[in-house]
Design a protein around this motif. Structure first.
Motif, short mmCIF file in Angstrom:
data_model
loop_
_atom_site.label_atom_id
_atom_site.label_comp_id
_atom_site.label_asym_id
_atom_site.label_seq_id
_atom_site.Cartn_x
_atom_site.Cartn_y
_atom_site.Cartn_z
N UNK A 1 0.54 -1.29 -0.27
CA UNK A 1 -0.05 0.33 0.13
C UNK A 1 0.74 1.41 -0.09
N UNK A 2 1.59 0.93 0.12
CA UNK A 2 3.20 2.24 -0.22
C UNK A 2 4.78 1.93 -1.05
N UNK A 3 5.09 2.94 -1.20
CA UNK A 3 6.48 3.09 -1.26
C UNK A 3 7.56 2.04 -0.70
N UNK A 31 6.52 -5.35 -11.65
CA UNK A 31 6.13 -4.31 -10.61
C UNK A 31 4.80 -3.80 -11.01
N UNK A 32 3.79 -4.21 -10.74
CA UNK A 32 2.76 -3.05 -11.41
C UNK A 32 2.50 -1.99 -9.76
N UNK A 33 3.53 -0.51 -10.72
CA UNK A 33 2.98 0.46 -9.35
C UNK A 33 2.04 1.77 -10.02
N UNK A 34 0.94 2.20 -8.81
CA UNK A 34 0.42 3.09 -9.10
C UNK A 34 1.79 4.38 -8.74
N UNK A 35 1.35 5.56 -9.43
CA UNK A 35 2.43 6.48 -10.12
C UNK A 35 1.70 7.48 -8.54
N UNK A 36 -0.07 8.16 -8.35
CA UNK A 36 -0.10 8.64 -7.20
C UNK A 36 -0.80 7.98 -5.99
N UNK A 37 1.20 8.48 -5.44
CA UNK A 37 0.71 7.81 -4.34
C UNK A 37 1.35 9.09 -3.47
N UNK A 81 5.28 6.92 -7.31
CA UNK A 81 5.44 5.38 -7.96
C UNK A 81 6.63 5.87 -9.21
N UNK A 82 7.03 7.38 -9.06
CA UNK A 82 8.70 7.22 -9.99
C UNK A 82 9.44 7.22 -8.75
N UNK A 83 9.50 7.51 -7.40
CA UNK A 83 10.12 7.77 -6.78
C UNK A 83 10.53 6.49 -6.40
N UNK A 136 8.79 11.53 -17.93
CA UNK A 136 9.71 10.81 -16.38
C UNK A 136 9.39 9.18 -15.82
N UNK A 137 7.83 9.13 -16.90
CA UNK A 137 7.99 7.25 -16.35
C UNK A 137 8.77 7.07 -17.30
#
Length: 360
Positions: free
Chosen positions: A35-37, A52-58, A63-65, A96-97
C-alpha cells in the motif's frame, strides 16, 4: 509442481489492490500487495518478483520515486515496471516514467483483458529466464564434474603408462630378437602417442577451468626453437631462420609446446617430401613474429574451425589424435597476450603465423 511466480502490485487504495488481485488470480501466480512505496521496498528485500505494477499517484513516495529506488538496487533493477495512472494526456509525465524505468503505462480505468495479457507476457518471460538460468547452472556443474573427471583420469593414466613405456625401453635394450624389438617399438610408439593425448587432455582441463599458470622467465625464442627441432627425427626437413633480437620474457615450456605442436602437425599432415620452414623475426621491437610454413593445403571449410577443440582435418586424421593440438596452441599463445592465425592454399602451402609480445 513448479513454484509460484510473484507479481507485486503497489497502490495506496486498498480496493484497487483487491480488484487487481482478483483480476490476475490464477494457479501458479502469487500476487504480493503493497500500500506504499516503503512497504513495496520491504517486500522486494525478501521476495523475487517477475513484474511490478505501480500506481503513480501515491502520498509520501510516488510511483516514479519508487521506480528510481528499485532501479538503483542491483538486486531489483532488472524487474519490469508497469505504471498505472489516472492522469492522461500528459506527455511530460510519461517521459518521466520511462526515464524512471517503466516498460509500459496503463491508464485508469484499466482494461482487464489488456492488463492480464501484459502481465502474462512478463510472467512467461520470467519463467523462461529462470528455466534458462537453471539449465546453465546444470551445464556448469556438468562441465565442472567432467573437467574433474578428465583431470583425475589423466593423472591416474600416467602411472601405468609410464610402466608400459619403461618396459618397452627395457625390452629394446635387452633383446636382440628383431621380432621382439619390432613389437617393443610398436608398444613404445603407441605409448608415446597415448602420453601425448593424456597431456593434451590435462592441458584442456587446466585451460577450461582457468587453472593454467604461466611460468615467465627471460629466455631466447631461437634456443627454444632449436631445442624443439632436435626432438624430432626428421630434423633434415626442418629449416629455421632468425633475425633481430630473439630474447623475451615468456613461459619456455608452453611456447616450446606451441612450436612442437605446429612442427609436429606440419610433419604429420604436410607434404612428406617438402621442407618445413620456421622464420623468427625479432626486429619489430615489442613483438616477436614466428612463421611456420609447409607444403600441402587444407580444405577451406575446415579452416574456420581449425582452432576449435576436437577438430581434425579429415576422417583419416581422427585415428592419430584427439584434435586438441591447435586448440591448445591458440590458448597458450593468447595466454601470453599474443595471436595466432593460419592460411592454407594449394599454391602457397600452409602457414601458421604467431605474434607474441616480447615481454608476456
Amino acid at each position: 509442481m513448479p513454484p509460484s511466480i510473484n507479481v507485486l502490485v503497489v497502490d495506496d487504495i486498498e480496493q484497487n489492490l483487491l480488484a487487481t488481485e482478483a483480476l490476475l488470480a490464477r494457479p501458479g501466480l502469487n500476487i504480493l500487495k503493497a500500500s506504499s512505496g516503503e512497504q513495496a521496498l520491504e517486500i522486494l528485500l525478501v521476495q523475487e518478483v517477475a513484474l511490478a505494477l505501480i500506481d503513480v499517484q501515491m502520498p509520501q513516495m510516488d510511483g516514479f520515486e519508487l521506480a528510481e529506488l528499485i532501479r538503483g538496487n542491483s538486486r531489483t533493477r532488472s524487474i519490469p515496471l508497469i505504471f498505472l495512472t489516472a492522469a492522461t494526456g500528459e506527455p511530460q509525465r510519461s517521459f518521466q516514467g520511462y526515464q524512471a524505468g517503466a516498460v509500459d503505462f496503463l491508464y485508469k480505468p484499466i482494461d482487464s483483458a489488456i492488463l492480464r495479457s501484459k502481465v502474462e507476457v512478463f510472467v512467461e518471460l520470467y519463467a523462461q529466464r529462470k528455466q534458462i538460468s537453471h539449465q546453465l547452472e546444470e551445464l556448469r556443474q556438468a562441465l565442472q564434474v567432467n573437467e574433474m573427471f578428465m583431470a583425475v583420469l589423466g593423472h591416474d593414466l600416467r602411472t601405468p603408462l609410464s610402466a608400459v613405456m619403461n618396459g618397452a625401453e627395457l625390452i629394446l635394450q635387452l633383446s636382440a630378437d628383431p621380432k621382439v624389438n619390432a613389437a617393443a617399438e610398436r608398444i613404445r610408439s603407441s605409448s608415446l602417442r597415448m602420453e601425448k593425448m593424456v597431456s593434451q587432455l590435462l592441458d584442456v582441463t587446466r585451460l577450461r577451468s582457468g587453472k593454467l599458470r604461466l611460468e615467465l622467465q627471460p629466455a631466447s625464442y631461437e634456443e627454444v626453437g632449436r631445442r624443439i627441432i632436435e626432438e624430432f627425427a626428421h630434423t633434415d626437413r626442418i629449416r629455421m631462420e632468425c633475425q633481430g633480437d630473439m630474447q623475451g620474457m615468456f613461459d619456455v615450456d608452453r611456447i616450446g609446446q606451441v612450436l612442437a605442436n605446429l612442427v609436429g602437425n606440419a610433419l604429420q599432415h604436410g607434404d612428406p617430401e617438402g621442407p618445413i620452414r620456421i622464420a623468427m623475426d625479432g626486429s619489430r621491437g615489442s613483438h616477436v613474429l614466428i612463421r611456420i610454413r609447409n607444403r600441402g593445403s587444407m580444405a577451406a571449410e575446415a579452416l574456420a574451425r581449425i582452432f576449435e577443440p576436437f577438430q581434425t582435418g579429415s576422417q583419416e586424421e581422427q585415428s592419430v589424435g584427439l584434435g586438441l593440438g591447435l586448440y591448445i596452441v591458440k590458448r597458450f599463445v593468447e595466454a601470453h597476450g599474443g595471436s595466432v592465425s593460419m592460411t592454407s592454399t594449394e599454391e602457397q602451402g600452409t602457414t601458421f603465423e604467431i605474434s607474441l609480445p616480447r615481454n608476456a
